[in-house]
Write a protein that holds these residues in place. Structure first.
Motif, PDB file in Angstrom:
ATOM      1  N   VAL A 131       0.831  -1.203   0.000  1.00  0.00           N
ATOM      2  CA  VAL A 131       0.000   0.000   0.000  1.00  0.00           C
ATOM      3  C   VAL A 131       0.863   1.250   0.000  1.00  0.00           C
ATOM      4  O   VAL A 131       0.592   2.223  -0.727  1.00  0.00           O
ATOM      5  N   ALA A 132       1.944   1.241   0.810  1.00  0.00           N
ATOM      6  CA  ALA A 132       2.846   2.393   0.853  1.00  0.00           C
ATOM      7  C   ALA A 132       3.501   2.624  -0.506  1.00  0.00           C
ATOM      8  O   ALA A 132       3.626   3.772  -0.974  1.00  0.00           O
ATOM      9  N   ALA A 133       3.941   1.557  -1.145  1.00  0.00           N
ATOM     10  CA  ALA A 133       4.555   1.690  -2.467  1.00  0.00           C
ATOM     11  C   ALA A 133       3.553   2.222  -3.482  1.00  0.00           C
ATOM     12  O   ALA A 133       3.888   3.059  -4.337  1.00  0.00           O
ATOM     13  N   THR A 134       2.315   1.794  -3.379  1.00  0.00           N
ATOM     14  CA  THR A 134       1.284   2.286  -4.296  1.00  0.00           C
ATOM     15  C   THR A 134       1.021   3.777  -4.075  1.00  0.00           C
ATOM     16  O   THR A 134       0.873   4.550  -5.032  1.00  0.00           O
ATOM     17  N   GLN A 135       0.972   4.193  -2.799  1.00  0.00           N
ATOM     18  CA  GLN A 135       0.767   5.602  -2.500  1.00  0.00           C
ATOM     19  C   GLN A 135       1.938   6.453  -3.000  1.00  0.00           C
ATOM     20  O   GLN A 135       1.742   7.559  -3.514  1.00  0.00           O
ATOM     21  N   LYS A 136       3.153   5.956  -2.849  1.00  0.00           N
ATOM     22  CA  LYS A 136       4.309   6.683  -3.358  1.00  0.00           C
ATOM     23  C   LYS A 136       4.227   6.812  -4.877  1.00  0.00           C
ATOM     24  O   LYS A 136       4.565   7.868  -5.432  1.00  0.00           O
ATOM     25  N   MET A 137       3.776   5.790  -5.540  1.00  0.00           N
ATOM     26  CA  MET A 137       3.624   5.856  -6.994  1.00  0.00           C
ATOM     27  C   MET A 137       2.584   6.906  -7.376  1.00  0.00           C
ATOM     28  O   MET A 137       2.784   7.677  -8.333  1.00  0.00           O
ATOM     29  N   GLU A 138       1.491   6.949  -6.632  1.00  0.00           N
ATOM     30  CA  GLU A 138       0.460   7.947  -6.930  1.00  0.00           C
ATOM     31  C   GLU A 138       0.990   9.359  -6.699  1.00  0.00           C
ATOM     32  O   GLU A 138       0.712  10.270  -7.491  1.00  0.00           O
ATOM     33  N   ALA A 139       1.748   9.575  -5.598  1.00  0.00           N
ATOM     34  CA  ALA A 139       2.314  10.897  -5.330  1.00  0.00           C
ATOM     35  C   ALA A 139       3.320  11.291  -6.401  1.00  0.00           C
ATOM     36  O   ALA A 139       3.348  12.449  -6.862  1.00  0.00           O
ATOM     37  N   THR A 140       4.149  10.370  -6.802  1.00  0.00           N
ATOM     38  CA  THR A 140       5.131  10.661  -7.843  1.00  0.00           C
ATOM     39  C   THR A 140       4.438  10.975  -9.159  1.00  0.00           C
ATOM     40  O   THR A 140       4.867  11.875  -9.912  1.00  0.00           O
ATOM     41  N   ASP A 141       3.384  10.259  -9.451  1.00  0.00           N
ATOM     42  CA  ASP A 141       2.626  10.536 -10.670  1.00  0.00           C
ATOM     43  C   ASP A 141       2.014  11.936 -10.617  1.00  0.00           C
ATOM     44  O   ASP A 141       2.026  12.669 -11.625  1.00  0.00           O
TER      45      ASP A 141
END
Length: 456
Positions: A131-141
């Motif tokens: 979940v943390a990795a997914t959130q980081k991906m969304e923030a980076t996007d």
């Protein structure tokens, strides 16, 4: 007295002659009877020689099962362990799924009784990382989108500034050309005034005024050139700013994309670990179900191959022999390689099973007693040990008239003797063939040929 004695001798002589004649008559009659008996025997022998004789191919073997799943099999444990309890005894009937053996764990990796709960906790932690990795991906996007939008506005402003600087350069260039033209005109006028001054047409004051005007125009040319240079320098600075904006965006975008790749890699790694944990949890669940060795099908436990309590057994080791229930029995016969080409896939067979009294005549299978009808099911493509070929015989279907079905008491592994039925030939031909060691004839019976012609 002499007369009486002569008469007695005469009677005795007559009696001896009569006895001798009777003996000769008896001898002649006995010879005739013996001759007649021998003649009758000869006729019977000749008739017997022309009697039909059914050619057969003998073979010996054992009783087996027609299907591989009906043959005796070994029950194996899929994991290594220690024997805790036997749930069956030899000769006992079991159903599919019944417990045969219970084992316990011997591998240190699986000793923890709460191992599934530990793995579940690890799985939840890995899911949080995902979940943390997914959130980081969304923030980076989102960061990449913001950079893209900011660049769009900055590039638009910088491009406008460059365009404006280019316009200033063009205006200054045009102004420079105009000022230069004025300067050239002033030079031409000054030259004319100087020529007129020499001729007395203009005064010295006029000449000095024109000279001042020329210097003013020259100053204007120099000032416009400087202004043009400044405009060109401003255009160059505007282009440099545009390139800097693009470079800065590329740097920020590359960093954001690197963060995105790192987040994506982290999520992929976490997902791999989650899949591995799920696999471990599933394996643990399945492994604990394998502590109980169950019967793969219904049948009888013939023999246990391991004994005792507390004995360790390896993975894939055979622990018992199981005979499937209600097998479809068959007979496997071994025949000489010379006779195999004469046997067809549907040839009829007469079988004698060990333990069942029977009387079988080789050439007259129809008068055999205690034999059973069979039919060739399969012929091996390669020879077995000893150079013989194996035939698989199944019960005849439909069952011939006046024949009994195979005994239900047959057990696999018991001996069987069989004869594969071939064509019918005269007895004299069979005797001649046997004396010369020839194989049975390949020709078909006239009745079989007629039957085939009718089918055709």
């Amino acid at each position: 007295m002499a007369k009486l004695s002569s008469m007695g001798l005469h009677d005795q002589l007559i009696e001896e002659l009569a006895a001798q004649s009777n003996q000769e008559l008896i001898n002649i009659k006995g010879s005739r009877i013996l001759g007649r008996i021998m003649l009758i025997c000869l006729v019977l022998f000749i008739i017997i020689l022309f009697l039909p004789w059914r050619q057969t191919i003998p073979g010996r073997g054992t009783v087996t099962a027609l299907r591989p799943e009906d043959r005796p099999q070994t029950v194996q444990n899929q994991i290594g362990g220690r024997i805790e309890r036997w749930a069956v005894r030899e000769g006992q009937e079991v159903k599919k799924g019944d417990t045969i053996l219970v084992i316990s764990e011997t591998s240190q990796s699986y000793f923890d009784p709460e191992l599934p709960e530990r793995l579940d906790e690890q799985l939840e932690a890995k899911r949080g990382s995902e979940v943390a990795a997914t959130q980081k991906m969304e923030a980076t996007d989102a960061q990449i989108r913001a950079l893209t939008n900011g660049l769009r506005f900055q590039l638009s402003a910088a491009e406008n500034k460059v365009q404006q600087s280019e316009n200033y350069v063009k205006i200054d260039e045009a102004d420079l050309i105009a000022i230069q033209n004025f300067y050239e005109t002033s030079k031409a006028r000054l030259a004319r005034y100087e020529a007129g001054y020499k001729n007395g047409l203009f005064s010295l004051t006029d000449i000095e005024t024109r000279r001042l005007k020329l210097q003013e125009d020259n100053a204007k040319v120099i000032g416009q050139q400087n202004k043009l240079n400044n405009s060109k320098q401003a255009l160059l600075n505007a282009k440099i700013d545009l390139d800097n904006i693009r470079a800065k965006y590329q740097e920020s975008l590359a960093k954001a994309q690197s963060d995105m790749s790192s987040a994506l890699s982290s999520r992929a790694s976490v997902r791999g670990e989650i899949a591995k944990l799920r696999n471990d949890i599933s394996n643990i669940s399945i492994r604990r179900g394998l502590y109980v060795v169950r019967a793969p099908q219904s049948g009888f436990v013939v023999k246990t191959l391991k004994a005792g309590i507390g004995e360790n057994i390896k993975e894939g080791e055979s622990i018992a022999t199981l005979q499937p229930k209600n097998p479809q029995v068959a007979a496997e016969l071994y025949v000489n390689a010379m006779d195999v080409p004469l046997i067809l896939d549907n040839s009829n067979v007469r079988l004698q099973f060990e333990g069942w009294p029977s009387v079988q005549f080789s050439g007259w299978p129809s008068v055999a007693v205690g034999t059973f009808a069979g039919q060739v099911w399969a012929i091996d493509r390669v020879s077995s040990n000893g150079g013989k070929y194996r035939l698989l015989i199944k019960p005849a279907h439909p069952l011939p008239k006046n024949d009994e079905p195979w005994p239900i008491q047959l057990r696999q592994g018991s001996g069987v003797y069989g004869r594969i039925i071939l064509r019918s030939v005269p007895l004299w031909y069979e005797i001649w063939r046997q004396l010369n060691g020839f194989p049975p004839s390949l020709e078909k019976d006239p009745s079989e040929k007629k039957a085939e012609e009718k089918k055709g």
